[in-house]
Design an enzyme around this catalytic site. Sequence first.
Site, mmCIF file in Angstrom:
data_model
loop_
_atom_site.group_PDB
_atom_site.id
_atom_site.type_symbol
_atom_site.label_atom_id
_atom_site.label_comp_id
_atom_site.label_asym_id
_atom_site.label_seq_id
_atom_site.Cartn_x
_atom_site.Cartn_y
_atom_site.Cartn_z
ATOM 1 N N TYR A 177 49.478 66.954 46.884
ATOM 2 C CA TYR A 177 50.282 66.822 48.104
ATOM 3 C C TYR A 177 50.319 65.368 48.522
ATOM 4 C CZ TYR A 177 46.161 66.233 51.117
ATOM 5 O OH TYR A 177 45.026 65.760 51.711
ATOM 6 N N CYS A 178 51.316 65.036 49.388
ATOM 7 C CA CYS A 178 51.382 63.675 49.913
ATOM 8 C C CYS A 178 51.866 63.684 51.359
ATOM 9 C CB CYS A 178 52.200 62.764 49.011
ATOM 10 S SG CYS A 178 53.817 63.403 48.517
ATOM 11 N N ARG A 179 52.952 62.941 51.665
ATOM 12 C CA ARG A 179 53.276 62.710 53.074
ATOM 13 C C ARG A 179 54.146 63.779 53.708
ATOM 14 N NH1 ARG A 179 54.417 56.674 51.195
ATOM 15 N NH2 ARG A 179 52.335 55.802 51.564
ATOM 16 N N CYS A 183 58.442 63.024 50.464
ATOM 17 C CA CYS A 183 57.564 62.078 49.772
ATOM 18 C C CYS A 183 57.534 62.420 48.287
ATOM 19 C CB CYS A 183 56.167 62.156 50.376
ATOM 20 S SG CYS A 183 54.952 61.149 49.519
#
Lengths: 218, 218
Positions: A177-179, A183
């Site tokens: 996962y990220c932002r 993202c």
Amino acid sequence: MKSREFKNAMYDGLARLIKALANPNRLEIIEMLSQGEKSVEGVVKTTGLSFANASQHLQVLKNNNIVKARKDGYYVYYSLVNDDFLALYQHVIKYAMSEIAELEKIMNRQRDDNKSNDAVSLDDLEIMVNGQNVMLLDVRPSSEYESGHITGAMSVPMGELMEKLKVLPREKEIVAYCRGPFCVLADEAVKILSEKGYKIRRLDEGYPEWKIRQLQTN
Amino acid sequence: MKSREFKNAMYDGLARLIKALANPNRLEIIEMLSQGEKSVEGVVKTTGLSFANASQHLQVLKNNNIVKARKDGYYVYYSLVNDDFLALYQHVIKYAMSEIAELEKIMNRQRDDNKSNDAVSLDDLEIMVNGQNVMLLDVRPSSEYESGHITGAMSVPMGELMEKLKVLPREKEIVAYCRGPFCVLADEAVKILSEKGYKIRRLDEGYPEWKIRQLQTN
DNA sequence: TAAGTATTCAATATATCTATTGAATACTTG
DNA sequence: CAAGTATTCAATAGATATATTGAATACTTA
């Protein structure tokens, strides 16, 4: 105050707030700041805006009570004013993603390119975590991990991904996962790792969405 | 598609949607349409815009999938595209009202002027209705009442208020409602009726808020 | 089919928004 | 206190948004 004056005052005030959001660069800045506070320099680095321009946009957001500033040493650190705003922002994104066909199309193309189409929802994730057989990978820069991350996640910033291959399990499912939904760091991680044979998918959303969800379920 | 291109496309698309909302006249039109469908003439009547201008604003909303149009006889009827949008709109209003001090100030002044400050929330209303000792007054134009109203409410459009005084109970509490928090019809009703000795307060919000609440609790 | 209707279109002047440029400012630190 | 830093300011040209004006359009109905 006459009825028309009152209405005008209310709608003008409301429109002023919405106008502050109605700009792609400011939306990107908001996404940045929803990972934690950032200096102007930090915003400039990830958005590619000039200093003066970034500063101006931050000013607009500040004047409309969307972000607040704090000075420390050389730097001015900006952050979102509160979680209610973040929840509102996410509501807007969610609506846009489900109702604007063009956005969905662009998103799908992006995910096809990265073979990251089979994304995990936050609901899915909860079930998977309960079953223990999953590793959560936070691929944002470590500063963002440090100012807040999903419980149990391991920090592997994109730049360090290749060095840390050995640490990653081949038998477990990995979720990167990220932002947030826009993202692409998680997409890139999925592309790289799946080509190397890991069982990896991306989280459909990101850390800020998880955070608001936590707040709302407690 | 490169990472930056993808981001730009997403944020541009999102900003386009938000821009469609970022105008006071369009916000007022949205409030109108959240009472039910209206012809361009209907919008012109309550907003005071010129035909051409109202039509242009409706066009902007249509091009951004916020409203839809239907032709019948001479008239083109516009309406909100779905209830998800209405829920989003109300979320924005709610955030603005609680976070923008200036809006709160203007609203308080308006309600002070009309002695309508002691407003009833939707929660309160639910409790009062269960206790039976309340009369609900819909003071919007009858066409709006007809295209949807709070269960159990009686339609008394502002223009007919004086004629229907006899029908109103003096012993019961009366709660007047109209289009939403920015609508002043209920304020005017409170002013007039409380001066005549009726026990009357306004609903803090309006029919559209009640409607969305019904949808979300079922 | 012709007259009459609500709505939309096209052109335009004005206002607002945006990115860029080149300082100026307010700090910190030695 | 002077040099060095990140940030902000002020001015500006170009782009976009808005309300107004005066038709044009697409219908309906007699």
